[in-house]
Design a protein around this motif. Structure first.
Motif, PDB file in Angstrom:
ATOM      1  N   THR A  62     -14.525  -1.201  -4.500  1.00  0.00           N
ATOM      2  CA  THR A  62     -15.552  -0.162  -4.569  1.00  0.00           C
ATOM      3  C   THR A  62     -16.095   0.038  -5.969  1.00  0.00           C
ATOM      4  OG1 THR A  62     -13.944   1.609  -5.002  1.00  0.00           O
ATOM      5  CG2 THR A  62     -14.406   1.068  -2.678  1.00  0.00           C
ATOM      6  N   GLY A  63     -15.426  -0.566  -6.962  1.00  0.00           N
ATOM      7  CA  GLY A  63     -15.852  -0.403  -8.346  1.00  0.00           C
ATOM      8  C   GLY A  63     -15.016   0.581  -9.133  1.00  0.00           C
ATOM      9  N   THR A  64     -14.141   1.349  -8.440  1.00  0.00           N
ATOM     10  CA  THR A  64     -13.236   2.261  -9.133  1.00  0.00           C
ATOM     11  C   THR A  64     -11.851   2.171  -8.508  1.00  0.00           C
ATOM     12  OG1 THR A  64     -13.587   4.170  -7.677  1.00  0.00           O
ATOM     13  CG2 THR A  64     -15.125   3.899  -9.546  1.00  0.00           C
ATOM     14  N   LEU A  65     -10.836   2.464  -9.316  1.00  0.00           N
ATOM     15  CA  LEU A  65      -9.467   2.464  -8.810  1.00  0.00           C
ATOM     16  C   LEU A  65      -9.301   3.511  -7.719  1.00  0.00           C
ATOM     17  CD1 LEU A  65      -6.493   1.638  -8.886  1.00  0.00           C
ATOM     18  CD2 LEU A  65      -6.177   3.260 -10.784  1.00  0.00           C
ATOM     19  N   ALA A  66      -9.797   4.714  -7.949  1.00  0.00           N
ATOM     20  CA  ALA A  66      -9.656   5.779  -6.949  1.00  0.00           C
ATOM     21  C   ALA A  66     -10.311   5.373  -5.626  1.00  0.00           C
ATOM     22  CB  ALA A  66     -10.266   7.074  -7.472  1.00  0.00           C
ATOM     23  N   GLY A  67     -11.500   4.811  -5.697  1.00  0.00           N
ATOM     24  CA  GLY A  67     -12.188   4.387  -4.481  1.00  0.00           C
ATOM     25  C   GLY A  67     -11.448   3.282  -3.762  1.00  0.00           C
ATOM     26  N   ASP A  68     -10.937   2.323  -4.529  1.00  0.00           N
ATOM     27  CA  ASP A  68     -10.188   1.219  -3.915  1.00  0.00           C
ATOM     28  C   ASP A  68      -8.916   1.717  -3.240  1.00  0.00           C
ATOM     29  OD1 ASP A  68     -12.111  -0.515  -4.847  1.00  0.00           O
ATOM     30  OD2 ASP A  68     -10.858  -1.418  -6.397  1.00  0.00           O
ATOM     31  N   LEU A  69      -8.170   2.603  -3.912  1.00  0.00           N
ATOM     32  CA  LEU A  69      -6.923   3.100  -3.334  1.00  0.00           C
ATOM     33  C   LEU A  69      -7.175   3.962  -2.108  1.00  0.00           C
ATOM     34  CD1 LEU A  69      -4.767   3.954  -6.485  1.00  0.00           C
ATOM     35  CD2 LEU A  69      -4.554   1.986  -4.944  1.00  0.00           C
ATOM     36  N   ARG A  70      -8.215   4.783  -2.139  1.00  0.00           N
ATOM     37  CA  ARG A  70      -8.537   5.594  -0.961  1.00  0.00           C
ATOM     38  C   ARG A  70      -8.898   4.703   0.230  1.00  0.00           C
ATOM     39  NH1 ARG A  70     -11.911   8.848  -4.758  1.00  0.00           N
ATOM     40  NH2 ARG A  70     -10.608  10.585  -5.432  1.00  0.00           N
ATOM     41  N   THR A  71      -9.711   3.678  -0.039  1.00  0.00           N
ATOM     42  CA  THR A  71     -10.134   2.783   1.039  1.00  0.00           C
ATOM     43  C   THR A  71      -8.954   1.988   1.585  1.00  0.00           C
ATOM     44  OG1 THR A  71     -12.326   2.611   0.042  1.00  0.00           O
ATOM     45  CG2 THR A  71     -11.728   0.915   1.647  1.00  0.00           C
ATOM     46  N   TYR A  72      -8.096   1.483   0.685  1.00  0.00           N
ATOM     47  CA  TYR A  72      -6.928   0.715   1.117  1.00  0.00           C
ATOM     48  C   TYR A  72      -5.989   1.597   1.939  1.00  0.00           C
ATOM     49  CZ  TYR A  72      -2.654  -2.020   1.005  1.00  0.00           C
ATOM     50  OH  TYR A  72      -1.516  -2.703   1.374  1.00  0.00           O
ATOM     51  N   ALA A  73      -5.729   2.816   1.453  1.00  0.00           N
ATOM     52  CA  ALA A  73      -4.838   3.720   2.179  1.00  0.00           C
ATOM     53  C   ALA A  73      -5.401   4.045   3.560  1.00  0.00           C
ATOM     54  CB  ALA A  73      -4.616   5.000   1.373  1.00  0.00           C
ATOM     55  N   ALA A  74      -6.704   4.203   3.667  1.00  0.00           N
ATOM     56  CA  ALA A  74      -7.328   4.467   4.965  1.00  0.00           C
ATOM     57  C   ALA A  74      -7.159   3.280   5.908  1.00  0.00           C
ATOM     58  CB  ALA A  74      -8.806   4.810   4.783  1.00  0.00           C
ATOM     59  N   GLN A  75      -7.253   2.047   5.368  1.00  0.00           N
ATOM     60  CA  GLN A  75      -7.040   0.844   6.185  1.00  0.00           C
ATOM     61  C   GLN A  75      -5.614   0.809   6.721  1.00  0.00           C
ATOM     62  OE1 GLN A  75     -10.052  -2.152   3.694  1.00  0.00           O
ATOM     63  NE2 GLN A  75      -7.896  -2.629   3.814  1.00  0.00           N
ATOM     64  N   VAL A  76      -4.640   1.089   5.854  1.00  0.00           N
ATOM     65  CA  VAL A  76      -3.236   1.092   6.274  1.00  0.00           C
ATOM     66  C   VAL A  76      -3.018   2.166   7.340  1.00  0.00           C
ATOM     67  CG1 VAL A  76      -0.859   1.516   5.534  1.00  0.00           C
ATOM     68  CG2 VAL A  76      -2.386   0.120   4.110  1.00  0.00           C
ATOM     69  N   ALA A  77      -3.610   3.333   7.144  1.00  0.00           N
ATOM     70  CA  ALA A  77      -3.473   4.414   8.131  1.00  0.00           C
ATOM     71  C   ALA A  77      -3.992   3.973   9.494  1.00  0.00           C
ATOM     72  CB  ALA A  77      -4.213   5.660   7.649  1.00  0.00           C
ATOM     73  N   ARG A  78      -5.121   3.258   9.514  1.00  0.00           N
ATOM     74  CA  ARG A  78      -5.660   2.778  10.803  1.00  0.00           C
ATOM     75  C   ARG A  78      -4.696   1.791  11.452  1.00  0.00           C
ATOM     76  NH1 ARG A  78     -10.488   3.131   7.957  1.00  0.00           N
ATOM     77  NH2 ARG A  78     -10.443   0.933   7.371  1.00  0.00           N
ATOM     78  N   ILE A 107      -1.354   1.606  11.139  1.00  0.00           N
ATOM     79  CA  ILE A 107      -0.089   2.175  11.606  1.00  0.00           C
ATOM     80  C   ILE A 107      -0.272   3.290  12.630  1.00  0.00           C
ATOM     81  CG2 ILE A 107       1.134   1.477   9.529  1.00  0.00           C
ATOM     82  CD1 ILE A 107       1.007   4.358   8.532  1.00  0.00           C
ATOM     83  N   THR A 108      -1.496   3.748  12.830  1.00  0.00           N
ATOM     84  CA  THR A 108      -1.736   4.755  13.868  1.00  0.00           C
ATOM     85  C   THR A 108      -2.511   4.188  15.047  1.00  0.00           C
ATOM     86  OG1 THR A 108      -3.769   5.525  12.785  1.00  0.00           O
ATOM     87  CG2 THR A 108      -1.718   6.685  12.235  1.00  0.00           C
ATOM     88  N   GLY A 109      -2.816   2.889  15.011  1.00  0.00           N
ATOM     89  CA  GLY A 109      -3.516   2.248  16.122  1.00  0.00           C
ATOM     90  C   GLY A 109      -2.641   2.224  17.364  1.00  0.00           C
ATOM     91  N   PRO A 110      -3.110   1.610  18.426  1.00  0.00           N
ATOM     92  CA  PRO A 110      -2.384   1.627  19.700  1.00  0.00           C
ATOM     93  C   PRO A 110      -0.935   1.148  19.599  1.00  0.00           C
ATOM     94  CG  PRO A 110      -4.573   0.692  19.992  1.00  0.00           C
ATOM     95  CD  PRO A 110      -4.386   0.885  18.515  1.00  0.00           C
ATOM     96  N   LEU A 112       2.156  -5.757  11.072  1.00  0.00           N
ATOM     97  CA  LEU A 112       2.068  -4.847   9.940  1.00  0.00           C
ATOM     98  C   LEU A 112       1.470  -5.486   8.699  1.00  0.00           C
ATOM     99  CD1 LEU A 112       5.405  -2.899  10.303  1.00  0.00           C
ATOM    100  CD2 LEU A 112       3.108  -2.095  10.790  1.00  0.00           C
ATOM    101  N   ASN A 113       1.321  -6.781   8.717  1.00  0.00           N
ATOM    102  CA  ASN A 113       0.733  -7.476   7.570  1.00  0.00           C
ATOM    103  C   ASN A 113      -0.711  -7.840   7.834  1.00  0.00           C
ATOM    104  OD1 ASN A 113       2.946  -7.366   5.959  1.00  0.00           O
ATOM    105  ND2 ASN A 113       3.607  -9.446   6.320  1.00  0.00           N
ATOM    106  N   ALA A 114      -1.398  -7.033   8.595  1.00  0.00           N
ATOM    107  CA  ALA A 114      -2.808  -7.294   8.871  1.00  0.00           C
ATOM    108  C   ALA A 114      -3.536  -7.492   7.549  1.00  0.00           C
ATOM    109  CB  ALA A 114      -3.415  -6.137   9.643  1.00  0.00           C
ATOM    110  N   ARG A 115      -4.221  -8.604   7.445  1.00  0.00           N
ATOM    111  CA  ARG A 115      -4.864  -8.935   6.176  1.00  0.00           C
ATOM    112  C   ARG A 115      -6.307  -8.465   6.172  1.00  0.00           C
ATOM    113  NH1 ARG A 115      -1.943 -12.998   3.192  1.00  0.00           N
ATOM    114  NH2 ARG A 115      -0.072 -13.556   4.283  1.00  0.00           N
ATOM    115  N   SER A 116      -6.467  -7.152   6.084  1.00  0.00           N
ATOM    116  CA  SER A 116      -7.812  -6.598   5.981  1.00  0.00           C
ATOM    117  C   SER A 116      -8.383  -6.990   4.628  1.00  0.00           C
ATOM    118  CB  SER A 116      -7.768  -5.075   6.096  1.00  0.00           C
ATOM    119  OG  SER A 116      -7.156  -4.684   7.295  1.00  0.00           O
ATOM    120  N   PRO A 117      -9.703  -7.127   4.528  1.00  0.00           N
ATOM    121  CA  PRO A 117     -10.294  -7.431   3.226  1.00  0.00           C
ATOM    122  C   PRO A 117      -9.906  -6.344   2.233  1.00  0.00           C
ATOM    123  CG  PRO A 117     -11.936  -7.562   4.974  1.00  0.00           C
ATOM    124  CD  PRO A 117     -10.705  -6.982   5.583  1.00  0.00           C
ATOM    125  N   MET A 118      -9.496  -6.748   1.033  1.00  0.00           N
ATOM    126  CA  MET A 118      -9.110  -5.763   0.040  1.00  0.00           C
ATOM    127  C   MET A 118     -10.357  -5.089  -0.500  1.00  0.00           C
ATOM    128  SD  MET A 118      -6.004  -5.829   0.351  1.00  0.00           S
ATOM    129  CE  MET A 118      -5.637  -4.623  -0.911  1.00  0.00           C
TER     130      MET A 118
END
Length: 197
Positions: A81-97, A99-102, A72-78
């Motif tokens: 994107t240049g904006t807070l909204a973009g960074d949070l969306r991208t980070y949340a998408a990484q976490v979703a991948r 916790i929903t992986g195999p 659960l502590n997969a260290r994906s690159p943080m």
């Protein structure tokens, strides 16, 4: 003699055994659920001796804690994107991948189960929260340096990550890109007084 040398070498036999044992734990959690297998079951599935597991991890709870944290502590690159909204969306998408992986749902169930198993379980939970907070804080600090009004890390945990974890834990569908972006948008909209709702 060569076996002793390989056991000392990083990435050698010791790393292979750890990977086999971790895989065995993850498979058994997925098949049987938490609390329904023993060290002997793990060792048999991994193709190693029980004594190897006990020698390295001491007991089943310590092993389970390590597996949960490592998965659960997969260290994906943080994201940057240049904006807070973009960074949070991208980070949340990484976490979703993650916790929903195999193995994601099984390992997430394990992490929750461990929190009720005493000191080692509490340590595993605390380590997970600390790592997630550290990851988020790096994104939030960068946003602050750009002059953006960044939320607290726990606000992101409460309003973005927690709903995703709940959906996975209860087997609910819906971690779509639109859902994830909506969680981020609602958090940021709330902080700006509801603009954009």
């Amino acid at each position: 003699m060569s076996e002793k040398q390989s056991a000392r070498r990083p990435g050698g036999r010791s790393a292979r055994v750890a990977a086999q044992v971790h895989r065995a734990v993850t498979d058994l959690i997925g098949e049987r659920g938490y609390g329904n297998f023993t060290v002997g079951d793990v060792a048999a599935r991994a193709g190693v001796a029980d004594s190897s597991v006990y020698r390295r991890w001491g007991n089943l709870e310590a092993l389970l804690g390590e597996v949960a944290l490592s998965r659960l502590n997969a260290r994906s690159p943080m994201p940057d994107t240049g904006t807070l909204a973009g960074d949070l969306r991208t980070y949340a998408a990484q976490v979703a991948r993650e916790i929903t992986g195999p193995d994601g749902p099984a390992v997430l169930h394990l992490a929750v189960a461990l929190t009720g198993t005493g000191e080692q379980g509490e340590q595993a939970g605390e380590a997970l929260r600390t790592e997630r907070t550290r990851q988020l804080q790096s994104v939030l600090d960068r946003a602050g340096e750009r002059g953006e009004d960044a939320p607290e890390a726990f606000e992101v945990l409460d309003h973005v990550l927690a709903p995703m974890y709940i959906r996975v834990l209860f087997g609910m569908d819906g971690l779509t890109p639109e859902y994830i972006d909506g969680l981020v948008d609602r958090l940021l909209s709330f902080r700006t007084g509801g603009a954009g709702r």
